[in-house]
Design a protein around this motif. Structure first.
Motif, mmCIF file in Angstrom:
data_model
loop_
_atom_site.group_PDB
_atom_site.id
_atom_site.type_symbol
_atom_site.label_atom_id
_atom_site.label_comp_id
_atom_site.label_asym_id
_atom_site.label_seq_id
_atom_site.Cartn_x
_atom_site.Cartn_y
_atom_site.Cartn_z
ATOM 1 N N THR A 1 0.264 0.187 -6.919
ATOM 2 C CA THR A 1 0.040 -1.251 -6.766
ATOM 3 C C THR A 1 0.063 -1.953 -8.117
ATOM 4 O O THR A 1 0.642 -3.036 -8.274
ATOM 5 C CB THR A 1 -1.299 -1.507 -6.065
ATOM 6 N N LYS A 2 -0.558 -1.338 -9.121
ATOM 7 C CA LYS A 2 -0.604 -1.924 -10.470
ATOM 8 C C LYS A 2 0.799 -2.034 -11.063
ATOM 9 O O LYS A 2 1.170 -3.066 -11.643
ATOM 10 C CB LYS A 2 -1.496 -1.076 -11.366
ATOM 11 N N ASP B 1 -2.403 5.217 -4.891
ATOM 12 C CA ASP B 1 -2.162 3.882 -4.348
ATOM 13 C C ASP B 1 -2.477 2.804 -5.384
ATOM 14 O O ASP B 1 -1.704 1.843 -5.559
ATOM 15 C CB ASP B 1 -3.020 3.678 -3.099
ATOM 16 N N LYS B 2 -3.573 2.966 -6.111
ATOM 17 C CA LYS B 2 -3.943 1.991 -7.134
ATOM 18 C C LYS B 2 -2.882 1.924 -8.229
ATOM 19 O O LYS B 2 -2.503 0.844 -8.687
ATOM 20 C CB LYS B 2 -5.310 2.349 -7.730
ATOM 21 N N ALA B 3 -2.405 3.086 -8.661
ATOM 22 C CA ALA B 3 -1.409 3.126 -9.727
ATOM 23 C C ALA B 3 -0.108 2.465 -9.276
ATOM 24 O O ALA B 3 0.516 1.701 -10.025
ATOM 25 C CB ALA B 3 -1.159 4.572 -10.149
ATOM 26 N N LYS C 1 -6.194 7.620 -3.091
ATOM 27 C CA LYS C 1 -6.628 6.290 -3.524
ATOM 28 C C LYS C 1 -6.084 5.959 -4.912
ATOM 29 O O LYS C 1 -5.619 4.841 -5.171
ATOM 30 C CB LYS C 1 -8.153 6.211 -3.516
ATOM 31 N N GLU C 2 -6.160 6.927 -5.840
ATOM 32 C CA GLU C 2 -5.695 6.687 -7.206
ATOM 33 C C GLU C 2 -4.180 6.489 -7.270
ATOM 34 O O GLU C 2 -3.674 5.679 -8.052
ATOM 35 C CB GLU C 2 -6.130 7.844 -8.113
ATOM 36 N N CYS D 1 4.663 10.839 -0.682
ATOM 37 C CA CYS D 1 4.399 9.438 -0.992
ATOM 38 C C CYS D 1 5.625 8.605 -0.621
ATOM 39 O O CYS D 1 6.745 8.946 -1.021
ATOM 40 C CB CYS D 1 4.073 9.266 -2.471
ATOM 41 N N MET E 1 0.848 -1.196 0.000
ATOM 42 C CA MET E 1 0.000 0.000 0.000
ATOM 43 C C MET E 1 0.886 1.250 0.000
ATOM 44 O O MET E 1 1.863 1.317 0.741
ATOM 45 C CB MET E 1 -0.921 0.002 1.224
#
Length: 419
Positions: free
Chosen positions: A76-77, A72-74, A69-70, A23, A1
């Motif tokens: 993780t991907k 974190d998603k990026a 959130k975005e 970050c 995360m």
């Protein structure tokens, strides 16, 4: 995360300041600046949210949650694809999500640019100069940490330098001459960046030096030099090598850096032909019989070098031992300024001898022996007599001898008249 927190670039003042996302990528915090500004009073640092006093506070807080959130998603991907996210990836995403180009990163701090400038200077500066520049970086870094400063060109003004000088004097404990050298190096950097258009602040032109006496460099008399020459060091060859190199410097007037770099191919019939390390001057240096015998003794012993020269630090350590063995114990007084105080220190000469003593010994004995200053300058590479005069030390014996000759010349006509 991906852990993301938000901070203000400046947490005080009344004017708006930039907001950035911190970050944590691979355990390190990276700053991602947002195209959002906020007045510090409208930001709640504890809750990481805008206060109700901000216009559209609810929408802006929702945007911050969405961005976290975005991001974190990026991240993780990308990690799942085997490609860790980079700060540039996240900046591009922020620009896309906010409908604006990602703002440029914050300008590099002055210390970062100073380090880069020092690396550039390695092309045309000597290793000793680079070492001095790096010492300045160490002092500035420590001072900025104590004062909690983010050094930028605009903040390095006259007030900053006065505080920095006080820190060097009171905390570091160095004398005025060394403090002035650090200020000189700082001015050289600021001036170089000013000329390159990296900043427009001319504070550095008003930096003032502290009062300082010129550094006194110890020299050897002819008798003391001969005492070194006759000292039996055969049982201690490592000291014998250092003594021989030192005597070679006394015979040629060369700087230690030039003797250290001397190559066999620079040795001619009765002279040396070399380009100096410090000033890049081309010099033709005559060789005395002693200097030639020292070169002959070590010819071919050291591949690529004319003499067995150690590091400056190790040579200085050896010289103090050699001078003590030779009983060079004459009480010698040196002076320096510490702030407004003039401090005089008297120690035995053997404690003060260093590699530069040889150069001053050559100049002093050459002038005492009747060599014209212009000739000495031609050999040593000094540019003007004012600089050469710093090396001039006339012994009491020479003063007494010259005064006796003066009295004899003055009295001769009177004696003839009396007869």
């Amino acid at each position: 995360m991906l852990r993301t927190k938000y901070y203000l670039t400046r947490a005080d003042g009344d004017g708006p300041t930039a907001l950035y996302a911190a970050c944590f990528l691979e355990g390190k915090r990276k700053k991602i600046y947002l195209p959002i500004t906020v007045v510090p009073s409208e930001w709640d640092a504890t809750k990481q949210k805008f206060r109700r006093s901000r216009t559209n506070w609810s929408e802006d807080n929702t945007l911050l949650e969405f961005l976290a959130k975005e991001l974190d998603k990026a991240a993780t991907k990308l990690a799942a694809q085997g490609t860790p996210a980079t700060p540039d990836d996240l900046r591009a995403l922020v620009g896309k999500l906010t409908g604006a180009a990602a703002p440029p990163p914050a300008p590099e701090g002055l210390l970062v640019q100073l380090a880069a400038w020092i690396e550039e200077c390695r092309r045309d500066k000597t290793p000793s100069t680079i070492k001095s520049y790096r010492t300045l970086v160490g002092h500035l870094t420590a001072y900025a940490k104590i004062r909690r400063l983010n050094l930028q060109y605009t903040s390095v003004d006259a007030d900053f330098v006065e505080g920095f000088k006080t820190y060097l004097l009171k905390t570091v404990g160095i004398a005025n001459t060394s403090i002035n050298n650090n200020i000189k190096y700082l001015k050289a950097f600021l001036n170089a960046m000013f000329e390159q258009g990296k900043h427009e602040f001319a504070h550095f032109k008003r930096f003032r030096k502290l009062e300082a006496a010129l550094p006194e460099v110890v020299y050897l008399t002819a008798a003391e030099k001969n005492r070194l020459f006759t000292l039996n060091l055969e049982p201690l060859p490592y000291l014998e090598h250092t003594r021989d190199v030192f005597l070679f410097e006394c015979e040629t007037g060369l700087r230690f850096s030039d003797v250290y770099a001397l190559r066999p191919e620079q040795v001619g019939e009765g002279f040396l032909l070399l380009t100096t390390q410090k000033t890049a001057d081309l010099l033709r240096v005559p060789l005395s019989p002693l200097a030639q015998s020292i070169l002959t003794r070590y010819a071919g012993h050291r591949e690529g070098r004319a003499l067995p020269v150690k590091s400056n630090q190790k040579t200085n350590q050896d010289l103090k031992i050699i001078a003590r063995l030779a009983r060079l114990n004459t009480p010698t007084t040196t002076t320096q300024h510490r702030g407004s105080e003039r401090v005089a220190t008297t120690r035995p000469k053997h404690e003060l001898i260093c590699t530069h003593t040889a150069r001053r010994t050559f100049v002093t004995l050459a002038l005492e022996g009747g060599m014209r200053p212009e000739t000495v300058m031609r050999i040593t590479g000094h540019k003007d007599y004012k600089t050469l005069h710093r090396y001039l030390k006339i012994t009491d014996a020479v003063v007494q001898d010259e005064f006796a000759q003066y009295v004899e010349r003055q009295n001769t006509p009177l004696m003839r008249v009396a007869v």
